[in-house]
Scaffold this motif. Structure first.
Motif, mmCIF file in Angstrom:
data_model
loop_
_atom_site.group_PDB
_atom_site.id
_atom_site.type_symbol
_atom_site.label_atom_id
_atom_site.label_comp_id
_atom_site.label_asym_id
_atom_site.label_seq_id
_atom_site.Cartn_x
_atom_site.Cartn_y
_atom_site.Cartn_z
ATOM 1 N N LYS A 1 -7.598 -65.006 -11.252
ATOM 2 C CA LYS A 1 -7.064 -65.608 -10.033
ATOM 3 C C LYS A 1 -7.886 -66.823 -9.623
ATOM 4 C CE LYS A 1 -6.346 -64.557 -5.121
ATOM 5 N NZ LYS A 1 -6.646 -63.588 -4.043
ATOM 6 N N LYS A 2 -9.205 -66.705 -9.687
ATOM 7 C CA LYS A 2 -10.089 -67.791 -9.261
ATOM 8 C C LYS A 2 -9.908 -69.034 -10.136
ATOM 9 C CE LYS A 2 -12.333 -67.612 -6.402
ATOM 10 N NZ LYS A 2 -12.112 -68.060 -5.008
ATOM 11 N N LEU A 3 -9.811 -68.860 -11.451
ATOM 12 C CA LEU A 3 -9.636 -70.003 -12.342
ATOM 13 C C LEU A 3 -8.374 -70.777 -11.994
ATOM 14 C CD1 LEU A 3 -10.360 -71.705 -14.810
ATOM 15 C CD2 LEU A 3 -9.151 -70.038 -16.227
ATOM 16 N N LEU A 4 -7.275 -70.058 -11.815
ATOM 17 C CA LEU A 4 -6.009 -70.720 -11.531
ATOM 18 C C LEU A 4 -6.009 -71.362 -10.146
ATOM 19 C CD1 LEU A 4 -3.662 -68.021 -13.090
ATOM 20 C CD2 LEU A 4 -4.180 -70.294 -14.015
ATOM 21 N N GLU A 5 -6.681 -70.739 -9.194
ATOM 22 C CA GLU A 5 -6.801 -71.331 -7.862
ATOM 23 C C GLU A 5 -7.598 -72.630 -7.906
ATOM 24 O OE1 GLU A 5 -6.578 -67.458 -4.843
ATOM 25 O OE2 GLU A 5 -8.517 -68.292 -5.422
ATOM 26 N N LEU A 6 -8.693 -72.631 -8.659
ATOM 27 C CA LEU A 6 -9.528 -73.832 -8.755
ATOM 28 C C LEU A 6 -8.791 -74.984 -9.442
ATOM 29 C CD1 LEU A 6 -12.980 -72.226 -9.663
ATOM 30 C CD2 LEU A 6 -12.331 -73.278 -7.489
ATOM 31 N N LEU A 7 -7.766 -74.643 -10.222
ATOM 32 C CA LEU A 7 -6.949 -75.669 -10.871
ATOM 33 C C LEU A 7 -5.759 -76.062 -10.005
ATOM 34 C CD1 LEU A 7 -6.979 -74.405 -14.582
ATOM 35 C CD2 LEU A 7 -8.320 -76.272 -13.565
ATOM 36 N N GLY A 8 -5.705 -75.533 -8.796
ATOM 37 C CA GLY A 8 -4.695 -75.964 -7.837
ATOM 38 C C GLY A 8 -3.354 -75.277 -7.934
ATOM 39 N N ALA B 1 -14.460 -75.876 -12.945
ATOM 40 C CA ALA B 1 -13.752 -74.609 -12.724
ATOM 41 C C ALA B 1 -14.119 -73.592 -13.804
ATOM 42 C CB ALA B 1 -12.246 -74.849 -12.716
ATOM 43 N N ILE B 2 -14.192 -74.051 -15.050
ATOM 44 C CA ILE B 2 -14.551 -73.163 -16.164
ATOM 45 C C ILE B 2 -15.979 -72.634 -15.980
ATOM 46 C CG2 ILE B 2 -15.039 -73.103 -18.636
ATOM 47 C CD1 ILE B 2 -12.673 -75.054 -18.986
ATOM 48 N N LYS B 3 -16.908 -73.525 -15.602
ATOM 49 C CA LYS B 3 -18.296 -73.111 -15.392
ATOM 50 C C LYS B 3 -18.398 -72.063 -14.284
ATOM 51 C CE LYS B 3 -21.720 -75.970 -15.365
ATOM 52 N NZ LYS B 3 -22.592 -77.117 -15.021
ATOM 53 N N VAL B 4 -17.671 -72.291 -13.198
ATOM 54 C CA VAL B 4 -17.703 -71.347 -12.069
ATOM 55 C C VAL B 4 -17.159 -69.987 -12.495
ATOM 56 C CG1 VAL B 4 -16.663 -70.815 -9.828
ATOM 57 C CG2 VAL B 4 -17.641 -73.075 -10.238
ATOM 58 N N VAL B 5 -16.020 -69.996 -13.176
ATOM 59 C CA VAL B 5 -15.379 -68.731 -13.556
ATOM 60 C C VAL B 5 -16.207 -67.980 -14.598
ATOM 61 C CG1 VAL B 5 -13.345 -67.740 -14.668
ATOM 62 C CG2 VAL B 5 -13.070 -69.484 -12.910
ATOM 63 N N TYR B 6 -16.833 -68.714 -15.523
ATOM 64 C CA TYR B 6 -17.683 -68.058 -16.529
ATOM 65 C C TYR B 6 -18.893 -67.402 -15.858
ATOM 66 C CZ TYR B 6 -20.661 -67.410 -20.632
ATOM 67 O OH TYR B 6 -21.464 -66.870 -21.597
ATOM 68 N N ALA B 7 -19.528 -68.132 -14.932
ATOM 69 C CA ALA B 7 -20.666 -67.561 -14.189
ATOM 70 C C ALA B 7 -20.222 -66.350 -13.370
ATOM 71 C CB ALA B 7 -21.282 -68.622 -13.278
ATOM 72 N N MET B 8 -19.030 -66.434 -12.831
ATOM 73 C CA MET B 8 -18.463 -65.336 -12.049
ATOM 74 C C MET B 8 -18.237 -64.092 -12.929
ATOM 75 S SD MET B 8 -15.005 -65.755 -9.825
ATOM 76 C CE MET B 8 -14.230 -64.408 -8.953
ATOM 77 N N ALA B 9 -17.696 -64.304 -14.126
ATOM 78 C CA ALA B 9 -17.462 -63.189 -15.052
ATOM 79 C C ALA B 9 -18.774 -62.523 -15.447
ATOM 80 C CB ALA B 9 -16.725 -63.691 -16.295
ATOM 81 N N LYS B 10 -19.794 -63.330 -15.737
ATOM 82 C CA LYS B 10 -21.098 -62.786 -16.108
ATOM 83 C C LYS B 10 -21.691 -61.964 -14.965
ATOM 84 C CE LYS B 10 -22.142 -64.231 -20.310
ATOM 85 N NZ LYS B 10 -22.495 -63.273 -21.405
ATOM 86 N N ALA B 11 -21.621 -62.507 -13.743
ATOM 87 C CA ALA B 11 -22.194 -61.814 -12.581
ATOM 88 C C ALA B 11 -21.469 -60.501 -12.308
ATOM 89 C CB ALA B 11 -22.133 -62.722 -11.357
ATOM 90 N N LEU B 12 -20.144 -60.535 -12.327
ATOM 91 C CA LEU B 12 -19.375 -59.316 -12.048
ATOM 92 C C LEU B 12 -19.599 -58.254 -13.122
ATOM 93 C CD1 LEU B 12 -16.097 -60.891 -10.661
ATOM 94 C CD2 LEU B 12 -17.509 -59.194 -9.481
ATOM 95 N N ASP B 13 -19.751 -58.677 -14.374
ATOM 96 C CA ASP B 13 -20.029 -57.704 -15.434
ATOM 97 C C ASP B 13 -21.405 -57.072 -15.257
ATOM 98 O OD1 ASP B 13 -17.585 -57.947 -16.601
ATOM 99 O OD2 ASP B 13 -18.226 -59.263 -18.236
ATOM 100 N N ARG B 14 -22.391 -57.869 -14.848
ATOM 101 C CA ARG B 14 -23.729 -57.301 -14.597
ATOM 102 C C ARG B 14 -23.666 -56.257 -13.477
ATOM 103 N NH1 ARG B 14 -25.490 -62.758 -15.508
ATOM 104 N NH2 ARG B 14 -25.356 -63.235 -13.278
ATOM 105 N N ILE B 15 -22.946 -56.583 -12.428
ATOM 106 C CA ILE B 15 -22.840 -55.666 -11.286
ATOM 107 C C ILE B 15 -22.086 -54.405 -11.688
ATOM 108 C CG2 ILE B 15 -21.837 -55.377 -8.980
ATOM 109 C CD1 ILE B 15 -22.218 -58.481 -8.698
#
Length: 363
Positions: A15-22, A132-146
């Motif tokens: 959802k976040k990736l597609l939102e960041l792409l408008g 957008a890709i950098k944000v979503v990749y960092a987001m995926a890494k963080a959520l997986d760690r949690i």
């Protein structure tokens, strides 16, 4: 463009990736019995369970106004490679005017992949796409760690259900991030929430660790695997999945050998039992079982959609791996007929078996 996607795992990332792409994003609801019933009704009877559930999810998204569906594809002997075309034909026959953009292996059709990227790019400058890709990749890494932390904590909750409740709050936190700084703050707040959960202190020798392997959809989507991670946690087991979204991104999308090191290591461990890539995640399944045994896990749960051809091959080999590596493995076949009571009974018996094995070893 009103876009939607299949519901699998931590959907806030897609959802976040597609939102960041408008895009105007329509997030499909978490699969329910209605989702399954819709998928079963309109899918071929012989189709595997993920195809049916994803179809049901698509129908619900289209009912909510989605005009375009974006998904990944597959290749090789696994039927997942035909999901996109199958879903397109079924939805067309149902009278839905909806487009499906399927991202397959880019190496097979570089020009086609570029055209699809340009469509999803939504006329945004490339610098915006890259951010957008950098944000979503960092987001995926963080959520997986949690999530990995939560999977270990659940077994020791004083008040059962607190970890799951915290996870819902954490996903909402990440739903509001816009940049890397926001992600760092959200991860810090998430860990603070988890730090507040009271845990029982269990000696290391008494802890039970279970690995979950199998086809990616039934492994990652809790709504259709009867929330097996929560069930195992309530039975006192730390859990680790073989599939996490950030690892999938590393192996399939991120360039460079370093990003693929983990997955290649797992495939190497499965080489003895399945020499070729036969589709799906069959070779990864056996490789992960070997890996869990080498890392001292107490048992493995193998999840497979009913009639999944690659996982049927894995299942036939698992008894040999279990014996050679001295690790108990239980296979659970998942489809629309699977009952929660049956799964719970089998998991309870599996946990009793593991506890008896541990007692015998320490006696």
């Amino acid at each position: 463009m009103k876009v939607a996607f299949p519901y699998m795992g931590t959907t806030v990332i897609y959802k976040k990736l597609l939102e960041l792409l408008g895009h105007d994003v329509i997030e499909p609801p978490e699969p329910t019995q209605r989702t399954i019933d819709l998928g079963v009704k309109y899918s071929p009877e012989f189709a595997c369970f993920p195809l049916k559930v994803v179809l049901g999810s698509y129908i619900e998204a289209v009912e909510m106004g989605a005009e375009t569906l974006i998904t990944s594809g597959g290749h090789g002997p696994c039927r997942a490679g035909f999901y996109g075309e199958t879903h397109k034909k079924i939805l067309k026959n149902m009278g839905y005017d909806v487009d499906i953009i399927v991202f397959d292996d880019y190496k097979r059709d570089i020009v086609g992949t570029i055209n699809k990227v340009l469509r999803v790019k939504n006329r945004k400058p490339w610098i915006v796409v890259w951010k957008a890709i950098k944000v979503v990749y960092a987001m995926a890494k963080a959520l997986d760690r949690i999530e990995q932390r939560i999977e270990k904590m659940r077994a020791y909750e004083v008040n059962k259900g607190e970890c799951t409740k915290a996870w819902e709050t954490i996903k909402d936190l990440f739903d509001h991030v816009k940049n890397i700084s926001d992600i760092e703050k959200a991860e810090m707040e998430s860990n603070r929430l988890l730090d507040e959960i009271k845990l029982v202190d269990v000696p290391e020798k008494d802890r039970i660790r279970i690995g979950i392997v199998g086809e990616i959809y039934v492994v990652m989507e809790q709504s259709i695997n009867l929330r097996i991670e929560e069930t195992l946690g309530s039975l006192g087991a730390e859990v680790e999945r073989s599939q996490y979204l950030s690892q999938w991104i590393d192996f399939n999308l991120k360039p460079g050998a370093a990003a693929k090191e983990h997955e290649l290591s797992i495939l190497k461990k499965g080489e003895k039992y399945i020499e070729e890539i036969i589709g799906g995640h069959a070779k990864q399944t056996v490789g992960h079982i070997v890996d869990y045994a080498e890392r001292g896990f107490d048992g493995v749960v193998h999840l497979m959609p009913f009639a999944c051809l690659p996982e049927l091959v894995s299942q036939s080999i698992i008894p040999t791996i279990s014996k050679e590596h001295n690790i108990p493995v239980i296979t659970l076949s998942i489809d629309e007929q699977t009952g929660a009571a049956n799964i719970l009974t089998r998991l309870e018996a599996f946990m009793d078996l593991i506890r008896n094995i541990k007692r015998t070893k320490t006696a």
